[in-house]
Design a protein around this motif. Structure first.
Motif, PDB file in Angstrom:
ATOM      1  N   ASN A  14     -48.250  83.904 -30.416  1.00 22.17           N
ATOM      2  CA  ASN A  14     -46.974  83.415 -31.045  1.00 22.17           C
ATOM      3  C   ASN A  14     -46.588  82.870 -29.576  1.00 22.17           C
ATOM      4  OD1 ASN A  14     -44.993  82.977 -32.689  1.00 22.17           O
ATOM      5  ND2 ASN A  14     -43.899  84.971 -32.385  1.00 22.17           N
ATOM      6  N   ASP A  15     -47.523  81.939 -29.130  1.00 20.58           N
ATOM      7  CA  ASP A  15     -46.989  81.364 -27.951  1.00 20.58           C
ATOM      8  C   ASP A  15     -45.907  80.318 -28.044  1.00 20.58           C
ATOM      9  OD1 ASP A  15     -49.145  82.806 -27.052  1.00 20.58           O
ATOM     10  OD2 ASP A  15     -50.527  81.049 -27.354  1.00 20.58           O
ATOM     11  N   PHE A  16     -45.203  79.976 -26.747  1.00 20.35           N
ATOM     12  CA  PHE A  16     -44.184  78.980 -26.779  1.00 20.35           C
ATOM     13  C   PHE A  16     -44.810  77.847 -26.196  1.00 20.35           C
ATOM     14  CE2 PHE A  16     -41.629  82.642 -27.165  1.00 20.35           C
ATOM     15  CZ  PHE A  16     -40.450  82.012 -27.979  1.00 20.35           C
ATOM     16  N   TYR A  17     -44.533  76.408 -26.795  1.00 22.60           N
ATOM     17  CA  TYR A  17     -45.014  75.354 -26.160  1.00 22.60           C
ATOM     18  C   TYR A  17     -43.562  74.661 -25.278  1.00 22.60           C
ATOM     19  CZ  TYR A  17     -49.508  76.052 -28.153  1.00 22.60           C
ATOM     20  OH  TYR A  17     -50.744  76.911 -28.518  1.00 22.60           O
ATOM     21  N   LEU A  18     -43.595  74.190 -24.309  1.00 19.14           N
ATOM     22  CA  LEU A  18     -42.839  73.510 -23.758  1.00 19.14           C
ATOM     23  C   LEU A  18     -43.142  72.178 -23.424  1.00 19.14           C
ATOM     24  CD1 LEU A  18     -42.326  76.664 -22.330  1.00 19.14           C
ATOM     25  CD2 LEU A  18     -40.044  75.492 -22.614  1.00 19.14           C
ATOM     26  N   ILE A  19     -42.484  71.087 -23.969  1.00 24.05           N
ATOM     27  CA  ILE A  19     -42.759  69.409 -24.029  1.00 24.05           C
ATOM     28  C   ILE A  19     -41.709  69.181 -23.390  1.00 24.05           C
ATOM     29  CG2 ILE A  19     -43.353  67.538 -25.432  1.00 24.05           C
ATOM     30  CD1 ILE A  19     -43.928  69.726 -27.807  1.00 24.05           C
ATOM     31  N   THR A  20     -42.301  68.383 -22.179  1.00 28.50           N
ATOM     32  CA  THR A  20     -41.289  68.013 -20.947  1.00 28.50           C
ATOM     33  C   THR A  20     -41.750  66.267 -21.216  1.00 28.50           C
ATOM     34  OG1 THR A  20     -41.416  69.935 -20.053  1.00 28.50           O
ATOM     35  CG2 THR A  20     -40.468  68.146 -18.679  1.00 28.50           C
ATOM     36  N   THR A  21     -40.656  65.815 -21.511  1.00 26.96           N
ATOM     37  CA  THR A  21     -40.651  64.241 -21.292  1.00 26.96           C
ATOM     38  C   THR A  21     -40.108  63.899 -19.919  1.00 26.96           C
ATOM     39  OG1 THR A  21     -38.610  63.933 -22.555  1.00 26.96           O
ATOM     40  CG2 THR A  21     -40.758  63.876 -23.685  1.00 26.96           C
ATOM     41  N   CYS A  22     -40.624  62.922 -19.026  1.00 22.33           N
ATOM     42  CA  CYS A  22     -39.855  62.704 -17.799  1.00 22.33           C
ATOM     43  C   CYS A  22     -39.924  61.457 -17.555  1.00 22.33           C
ATOM     44  CB  CYS A  22     -41.276  63.155 -16.821  1.00 22.33           C
ATOM     45  SG  CYS A  22     -41.139  65.092 -16.828  1.00 22.33           S
ATOM     46  N   LYS A  23     -38.747  60.692 -17.247  1.00 18.44           N
ATOM     47  CA  LYS A  23     -38.576  59.458 -16.951  1.00 18.44           C
ATOM     48  C   LYS A  23     -38.748  59.259 -15.499  1.00 18.44           C
ATOM     49  CE  LYS A  23     -35.172  58.482 -20.642  1.00 18.44           C
ATOM     50  NZ  LYS A  23     -33.677  58.131 -20.851  1.00 18.44           N
ATOM     51  N   ILE A  24     -39.831  58.597 -15.125  1.00 17.28           N
ATOM     52  CA  ILE A  24     -40.111  58.406 -13.568  1.00 17.28           C
ATOM     53  C   ILE A  24     -40.446  56.833 -13.415  1.00 17.28           C
ATOM     54  CG2 ILE A  24     -41.557  58.847 -11.928  1.00 17.28           C
ATOM     55  CD1 ILE A  24     -40.413  61.588 -12.703  1.00 17.28           C
ATOM     56  N   THR A  25     -39.798  56.334 -12.737  1.00 22.60           N
ATOM     57  CA  THR A  25     -40.225  54.839 -12.388  1.00 22.60           C
ATOM     58  C   THR A  25     -41.530  54.680 -11.879  1.00 22.60           C
ATOM     59  OG1 THR A  25     -39.377  54.518  -9.889  1.00 22.60           O
ATOM     60  CG2 THR A  25     -37.927  54.451 -11.860  1.00 22.60           C
ATOM     61  N   GLU A  26     -42.328  53.541 -12.173  1.00 23.71           N
ATOM     62  CA  GLU A  26     -43.546  53.340 -11.531  1.00 23.71           C
ATOM     63  C   GLU A  26     -43.499  53.414 -10.025  1.00 23.71           C
ATOM     64  OE1 GLU A  26     -47.017  49.683 -11.492  1.00 23.71           O
ATOM     65  OE2 GLU A  26     -45.366  49.580 -12.849  1.00 23.71           O
ATOM     66  N   HIS A  27     -42.505  53.279  -9.490  1.00 24.97           N
ATOM     67  CA  HIS A  27     -42.530  53.199  -7.848  1.00 24.97           C
ATOM     68  C   HIS A  27     -42.369  54.709  -7.266  1.00 24.97           C
ATOM     69  CE1 HIS A  27     -41.158  52.665  -3.686  1.00 24.97           C
ATOM     70  NE2 HIS A  27     -40.086  53.471  -4.183  1.00 24.97           N
ATOM     71  N   LYS A  92     -38.019  69.992  -5.261  1.00 28.50           N
ATOM     72  CA  LYS A  92     -36.913  69.330  -4.826  1.00 28.50           C
ATOM     73  C   LYS A  92     -37.080  67.814  -4.946  1.00 28.50           C
ATOM     74  CE  LYS A  92     -33.822  72.436  -2.641  1.00 28.50           C
ATOM     75  NZ  LYS A  92     -32.999  72.726  -1.654  1.00 28.50           N
ATOM     76  N   GLY A  93     -36.371  66.985  -5.531  1.00 26.64           N
ATOM     77  CA  GLY A  93     -36.549  65.712  -5.750  1.00 26.64           C
ATOM     78  C   GLY A  93     -37.181  64.544  -4.838  1.00 26.64           C
ATOM     79  N   GLY A  94     -36.485  63.734  -3.875  1.00 27.15           N
ATOM     80  CA  GLY A  94     -37.217  62.579  -3.117  1.00 27.15           C
ATOM     81  C   GLY A  94     -37.334  61.355  -4.082  1.00 27.15           C
ATOM     82  N   PHE A  95     -36.696  61.675  -5.471  1.00 30.79           N
ATOM     83  CA  PHE A  95     -37.149  60.385  -6.257  1.00 30.79           C
ATOM     84  C   PHE A  95     -36.160  60.691  -7.505  1.00 30.79           C
ATOM     85  CE2 PHE A  95     -40.466  63.341  -6.938  1.00 30.79           C
ATOM     86  CZ  PHE A  95     -40.499  63.735  -8.290  1.00 30.79           C
ATOM     87  N   ASP A  96     -35.743  59.419  -7.854  1.00 33.31           N
ATOM     88  CA  ASP A  96     -35.030  59.723  -9.113  1.00 33.31           C
ATOM     89  C   ASP A  96     -35.693  59.997 -10.562  1.00 33.31           C
ATOM     90  OD1 ASP A  96     -32.541  58.999  -7.816  1.00 33.31           O
ATOM     91  OD2 ASP A  96     -33.187  56.796  -8.065  1.00 33.31           O
ATOM     92  N   TYR A  97     -35.230  60.830 -11.272  1.00 31.38           N
ATOM     93  CA  TYR A  97     -35.986  60.986 -12.471  1.00 31.38           C
ATOM     94  C   TYR A  97     -35.005  61.822 -13.489  1.00 31.38           C
ATOM     95  CZ  TYR A  97     -35.851  66.091 -11.202  1.00 31.38           C
ATOM     96  OH  TYR A  97     -35.345  67.333 -11.040  1.00 31.38           O
ATOM     97  N   SER A  98     -35.327  62.094 -14.637  1.00 34.76           N
ATOM     98  CA  SER A  98     -34.642  62.557 -15.671  1.00 34.76           C
ATOM     99  C   SER A  98     -35.753  63.102 -16.678  1.00 34.76           C
ATOM    100  CB  SER A  98     -33.477  61.852 -16.524  1.00 34.76           C
ATOM    101  OG  SER A  98     -34.045  60.933 -17.153  1.00 34.76           O
ATOM    102  N   SER A  99     -35.599  64.432 -17.023  1.00 39.16           N
ATOM    103  CA  SER A  99     -36.540  64.895 -18.056  1.00 39.16           C
ATOM    104  C   SER A  99     -35.849  65.870 -19.199  1.00 39.16           C
ATOM    105  CB  SER A  99     -37.265  65.897 -17.371  1.00 39.16           C
ATOM    106  OG  SER A  99     -36.570  67.031 -16.969  1.00 39.16           O
TER     107      SER A  99
END
Length: 114
Positions: A14-27, A92-99
């Motif tokens: 009865n596993d859980f699946y966590l689908i994480t979508t990440c907005k990351i720039t190409e840079h 800990k970041g070091g870059f801009d992202y949202s997920s």
């Protein structure tokens, strides 16, 4: 990119699946991947982690650059691993992202497949 945790076989799932979508720039993609690999080494040793697959979208106009699909034995295991101070230090970041995290379970019958 994928990894498996160290789990013991179990009857029924009865596993859980966590689908994480990440907005990351190409840079920032290379920095993200370096951090991801480091964090993955920690996560794959955590109780309840089963496996993950990381996908990278190469379409230039894509909203999400990376999509990670991870299977966990329980939400409690996931929350415990991601709430730990050790894990938080690794991401800990070091870059801009949202997920965004989507919690799902495998769909089951009744439906017919053509």
């Amino acid at each position: 990119m994928h990894a498996r945790g160290e789990i013991t076989p179990r009857a029924g799932s009865n596993d859980f699946y966590l689908i994480t979508t990440c907005k990351i720039t190409e840079h920032d993609a290379a920095n993200f991947l370096t951090q991801f690999v480091t964090a993955r080494e920690y996560i794959r040793r955590q109780p309840g982690f089963i496996r993950h697959h990381l996908f990278e979208n190469h379409h230039p106009d894509a909203t999400f650059r990376f999509i990670n699909v991870a299977a966990w034995q329980s939400m409690k295991d996931f929350v415990t691993a991601f709430s730990s101070p050790e894990f938080k230090m690794l991401i800990k970041g070091g870059f801009d992202y949202s997920s965004q995290i989507i919690v799902a379970r495998r769909a089951t019958a009744p439906w017919s497949i053509f």
